[in-house]
Design an enzyme around this catalytic site. Structure first.
Site: not given
Length: 498
Positions: A342-343, A360
């Site tokens: 998870d970013a 993105d």
């Protein structure tokens, strides 16, 4: 008999919840608006269970065979529900009609189960003991289903096979009941025959799941499907028409190989040209490696860190012959590190500082994606940047989703960033927007990479100019506690798609 029925409660409660989860997941995949779909389906399902519980009072005689017949009906309808929904979507204009008819029917049948069971067992135990045991097992079964569905069944078996598996479990309860529950011989023969017929249908459905899935997806996509895969997070479809490759995630187009260079050149190169010496680059999302391909055209870049949630995407675009050719095997480059997590969580835990950050992510079509466009996210991201760092983020369409676009821009600017709005026409998408930002006013170098197909000095100036129908509009700042962006996005894209 008690033990057999208690085990039945555990199984049937799991099955009931899984059918609800299947309907919600398929609806959110096909229709979008995850929160709306799950809310409507859960509400309708619970109401239908209430109707089923009320209707149970009209079942007066032969409760044990009626209970087993209910299990057969649930197994048949619930087991085939995923297949019916997938096939309906491409054939029926108003997909919500079969969706909610199935939810209502399954809900009513599931609502009949527990009241009938309680009446069967009422002579075996005191009422308080009976209710506590049956309901506690019912909730335990639901818990098991809710844990195993996203972790194992959906990603490993797919939605259609999962439906058939739980349908088989329902029928298994009915068939088992013909051996362990007191029944007349004539009823046993009839119920076993019915069970065998339904079980055979479900096993055939399970065996032909790939064929059913292929047929249903063929009706949704005009081009040849060359890859179809269900992951823990999304449905991946890759299509081909002549030399054109298209990627769809949960039914939404991500890129066309015919014109993706316009999108990715605009996402990547303005940011790298806005930094004097970009050496460390972070990419959030972009697991297809197409943005990384563009980054590697800048020879002074020393390292690229790609953080994408779904390992299936990065693996496909690293290993699949056609797909890795599109990104020029960028994900295997020695400069590139791929991290599957998870970013948001990764940013909170990381202590690295990056020169350029490229984002993105998918469009903010639901709250779980919307959080990645909030002040909380950008505040966390800002800690991974210094005073010369720049970021660029894809920001949906400023033409079709005007408020959404400017909401993203205003949210970033609210944290003290200087922002530069950009837009580009991508034939497969239409007009598309990006926001470039830094802690200093944006200034560009002029040393463009030589092998770009679209972007040059003239185009870089052109994409900064917005016509009147895409110009700034007053919007809210997107925060975790208001998720204004998701509201804008739903309203604007629904208006376009209706």
């Amino acid at each position: 008999m008690q033990t057999a029925l208690y085990i039945s409660v555990l199984i049937i409660s799991s099955c009931g919840l899984v059918y609800e989860l299947l309907a919600g997941t398929i609806a959110s995949y096909l229709l979008g608006e995850t929160v709306t779909q799950f809310s409507l389906i859960i509400g309708t399902y619970l109401f239908s269970m209430g109707v089923g519980s009320w209707l149970s009072k009209y079942l007066e005689k032969d409760l044990i065979p009626k209970f087993l017949e209910i299990e057969l009906a649930i197994g048949l309808v619930g087991g085939f529900s995923s297949a019916i929904l997938y096939l309906s979507f491409g054939q029926i204009r108003y997909f919500q009609i079969p969706l909610f008819l199935l939810v209502i029917l399954i809900g009513i049948l599931v609502g009949l189960e527990i009241p009938v069971l309680l009446r069967i067992l009422k002579k075996e135990l005191q009422f308080k003991e009976l209710v506590s045991r049956v309901l506690s097992l019912d909730y335990v079964g639901a818990l098991l289903a809710s844990i195993l569905f996203p972790i194992f069944f959906a990603p490993k078996l797919g939605l259609m096979r999962t439906g058939f598996i739980f349908g088989i479990l329902n029928v298994g309860v009915a068939l088992w009941g013909t051996w362990v529950l007191p029944l007349r011989q004539s009823k046993i023969i009839i119920l076993r025959a019915q069970s065998v017929v339904v079980l055979t249908l479900l096993i055939l459905g399970f065996s032909y799941s790939d064929l059913i899935t292929y047929y249903s997806e063929e009706s949704l996509y005009t081009d040849e499907i060359i890859l179809s895969k269900q992951t823990q997070y999304q449905r991946i479809i890759v299509t081909r028409w002549k030399n054109e490759i298209r990627l769809f995630l949960n039914g939404h187009l991500q890129f066309s190989s015919r014109d993706e260079y316009r999108y990715h050149e605009t996402l990547v190169h303005p940011a790298l040209l806005a930094h004097p010496t970009p050496k460390k680059v972070l990419v959030l999302g972009g697991g297809d490696g197409l943005a990384v391909r563009e980054i590697l055209k800048h020879k002074n870049v020393e390292s690229v860190t790609l953080v994408d949630l779904d390992s299936a995407i990065t693996n496909l675009f690293s290993e699949h012959g056609i797909l890795k050719k599109l990104n020029e095997e960028s994900l295997k480059n020695s400069k590139v590190t791929v991290i599957n997590t998870d970013a948001f969580l990764w940013l909170e835990e990381s202590d690295q500082i990056f020169d350029v950050v490229l984002i993105d992510f998918p469009d903010p079509s639901n709250f779980s994606l919307g959080k990645l466009y909030t002040t909380a996210f950008f505040h966390t991201l800002k800690r991974r940047m210094n005073e010369t760092s720049v970021l660029e983020i894809q920001s949906t369409s400023p033409l079709f989703a005007r408020s959404s676009y400017w909401c993203i821009e205003r949210t970033i600017a609210s944290l003290g960033f200087y922002t530069l709005p950009l837009h580009v026409y991508v034939p497969s998408f239409g007009e598309w927007g990006f926001v470039l930002a830094g802690q200093r006013p944006i200034q560009f170098k002029k040393d463009f990479p030589k092998d770009l197909k679209f972007l040059n000095i003239q185009e870089l100036e052109s994409i900064q100019t917005f016509p009147q129908d895409m110009s700034r509009v007053p919007v809210e700042i997107n925060r975790l506690d208001n998720q204004a962006l998701v509201r804008y996005y739903d309203r604007e894209w629904n208006r376009i798609l209706d």
